[in-house]
Design an enzyme around this catalytic site. Structure first.
Site, short mmCIF file in Angstrom:
data_model
loop_
_atom_site.label_atom_id
_atom_site.label_comp_id
_atom_site.label_asym_id
_atom_site.label_seq_id
_atom_site.Cartn_x
_atom_site.Cartn_y
_atom_site.Cartn_z
N GLU A 1 0.82 -1.26 0.00
CA GLU A 1 -0.04 0.00 -0.08
C GLU A 1 0.92 1.17 -0.10
O GLU A 1 0.54 2.44 -0.69
CB GLU A 1 -1.07 -0.10 1.15
CG GLU A 1 -2.08 -1.12 1.19
CD GLU A 1 -3.06 -0.63 -0.10
OE1 GLU A 1 -3.13 0.38 -0.53
OE2 GLU A 1 -3.68 -1.69 -0.57
N TYR B 1 -6.66 6.41 4.30
CA TYR B 1 -7.14 5.51 3.12
C TYR B 1 -6.04 4.06 3.51
O TYR B 1 -6.65 3.04 3.63
CB TYR B 1 -6.55 6.28 2.13
CG TYR B 1 -6.16 4.70 0.92
CD1 TYR B 1 -7.06 4.08 0.24
CD2 TYR B 1 -4.96 4.53 0.78
CE1 TYR B 1 -6.97 3.20 -0.51
CE2 TYR B 1 -4.45 3.32 -0.02
CZ TYR B 1 -5.60 2.76 -0.80
OH TYR B 1 -5.06 1.62 -1.53
N ASP C 1 -9.48 6.43 -2.26
CA ASP C 1 -8.45 6.69 -2.99
C ASP C 1 -8.71 7.64 -4.13
O ASP C 1 -9.95 7.63 -4.65
CB ASP C 1 -7.33 5.66 -3.27
CG ASP C 1 -7.92 4.78 -4.23
OD1 ASP C 1 -8.92 4.71 -4.75
OD2 ASP C 1 -6.78 3.70 -4.64
#
Length: 374
Positions: free
Chosen positions: A57, A140, A158
Site C-alpha cells: 500500500e 486510506y 483513494d
C-alpha cells in the site's frame, strides 16, 4: 448537484447516491463476482501477511503497479519481516527505494516499523483506528490494511474510488473540496461489504484502475454500468469534476562534477527538507539574471566551502517533481581553492564512486553519462 435526500455519517448523500446505497446488495454481488473473475494476479494479493500488505500500500502511493512490483520483491528479500525493517539504517532503506521518488514514504515506513516493534511489541494493529496511530499511515492506508489483512469492514477512498463513486452518482461537486471528500467517505462507509470487506475494497480500486479509467473508460465491460448515473447520461468522462491545473513552476538548476582519485564529490541533503538524506552533486537554483558559471561558483562556495572553476556543460536533463519541474545542467568543475566544509543544505560531503541513494535527476543524468551503473 442533485437535491439531497439522505444523511450518512455526517455527510449528505445525493439522490443518486442514496438510490445506490438502497441497492447495496445488488451492487456488491455484481462487483465481487466481477472481481473474482477479473482481478489481476498481484503478489500482495497472494498473502494475508499485514507487513507485506502494508508495504504494498505504501509502495503503490504515487507509483504504478508495474513500476512498484520489482521494488516490492526486492524490499521483502532484504527486509522480510517488520523486525528486519525496524532494525535497518535509514540510508539503506532509501537506497532500496531509489528511483521510486516520494522518499518520505520510505522514511515513514521505517518509522512505522520501529513503532510496531518498539511501541506495540510486534503486535499488529487490526482496526483502522489502531492503524492510524502508526507513523505514515493515513485514513486510506489504515482502511486498506484493516480490511485486506484482517477482514475488518473498514471503508477506504483513494483516487480510483473517488472517480468510481463520482461516476456512479454523477457527483457534480469539485473533487478536491472538503464537502466532496466527506461525501465519498460517507459513500464508502455505507457501501462497504461486511462479509468480504477486503475483496470489496480491492474491487473498487481494481474497477477504477482497469475499467473506470480517467480517459476512455470501458463502460461496456463494467459489471455495474446499468447502476451508473454518468453512464446513463452518456457523459462518464465529465466526472469527477476537477479544478483547472495550476501552472507548475520551473527552475534552472546547475550542478558541478568534481573528481578526486576516481571518485566524485557528493553532498547529502540535511534532514527535514525535501529529499532529506539523499545524495546529489553539489548544486542549486540559478538566480534571475545570473549566469550558470556565476551560480555554480556561488553555490559551491556556500555549500561546500570550495572555490571552483566551471568547465564545459556535459549534460542536461528535464526532471518533473510533484509541484515543480527543473532543467538540470551539469558542468565539469575544477577546485582552485577553499576548504571542504558542508554548509547550506548539506550535512555531509564525501568523495564517492557510488552513493547509497542518489536523487532521481542526478541518477538519471549520471547513468546517461555512464558515471553510475544502471
Amino acid at each position: 448537484m442533485k437535491s439531497t435526500s439522505a444523511q450518512a455519517n455526517g455527510a449528505v448523500l445525493t439522490e443518486d447516491a442514496a438510490s445506490l446505497v438502497s441497492r447495496r446488495t445488488q451492487l456488491q454481488k455484481k462487483m465481487l463476482g466481477w472481481f473474482d473473475k477479473n482481478a489481476r494476479d498481484l503478489p500482495w494479493r497472494r498473502t494475508t501477511d499485514p507487513y507485506a500488505i502494508w508495504l504494498s500500500e505504501i509502495l503503490l502511493q504515487q507509483t504504478r503497479v508495474e513500476a512498484g512490483t520489482p521494488y516490492y520483491h526486492r524490499f521483502l528479500k532484504k527486509f522480510p519481516t517488520v523486525q528486519a525493517l525496524a532494525s535497518a539504517v535509514e540510508e539503506d532503506v532509501l537506497a532500496l527505494w531509489e528511483g521510486l521518488g516520494y522518499y518520505s514514504r520510505a522514511r515513514n515506513l521505517l518509522k512505522g516499523a520501529r513503532y510496531v516493534v518498539q511501541e506495540l511489541g510486534g503486535v499488529w494493529p487490526k482496526s483502522a483506528d489502531e492503524w492510524m496511530s502508526v507513523p505514515g499511515v493515513g485514513q486510506y492506508t489504515a482502511g486498506a490494511i484493516a480490511s485486506i489483512a484482517f477482514q475488518k469492514p473498514e471503508p477506504l477512498v483513494d483516487g480510483n474510488v473517488k472517480r468510481v463513486f463520482a461516476r456512479w452518482t454523477a457527483y457534480e461537486g469539485e473533487i478536491s473540496q472538503t464537502a466532496s471528500t466527506a461525501f465519498f467517505w460517507s459513500m464508502a462507509k455505507e457501501l462497504v461489504c461486511k462479509h468480504r470487506p477486503g475483496d470489496w475494497n480491492q474491487s473498487l480500486m481494481e474497477l477504477g484502475a482497469c475499467v473506470c479509467t480517467p480517459r476512455s473508460p470501458e463502460c461496456e465491460g463494467c459489471p455495474v454500468a446499468k447502476l451508473c448515473e454518468a453512464y446513463r447520461r452518456g457523459t462518464p468522462e465529465s466526472f469527477p469534476v476537477k479544478q483547472k491545473k495550476k501552472t507548475v513552476p520551473h527552475y534552472d538548476v546547475v550542478a558541478g562534477l568534481l573528481f578526486q582519485d576516481g571518485k566524485i564529490l557528493f553532498g547529502r541533503r540535511k534532514p527535514g527538507g525535501m529529499l532529506s538524506g539523499m545524495w546529489e552533486l553539489p548544486g542549486g537554483k540559478v538566480r534571475e539574471g545570473e549566469s550558470h558559471s556565476a551560480s555554480l561558483k556561488r553555490i559551491f562556495l556556500d555549500e561546500t566551502g570550495l572555490v571552483v572553476k566551471p568547465g564545459k556543460c556535459i549534460g542536461t536533463l528535464k526532471h518533473v517533481y510533484s509541484h515543480f519541474s527543473i532543467l538540470l545542467h551539469v558542468y565539469e568543475a575544477v577546485c582552485s581553492g577553499g576548504s571542504l566544509n558542508a554548509g547550506g543544505g548539506y550535512d555531509r560531503l564525501q568523495w564517492l564512486k557510488r552513493p547509497p541513494a542518489v536523487i532521481g535527476s542526478n541518477r538519471k543524468l549520471l547513468q546517461k553519462l555512464k558515471l553510475l551503473p544502471e
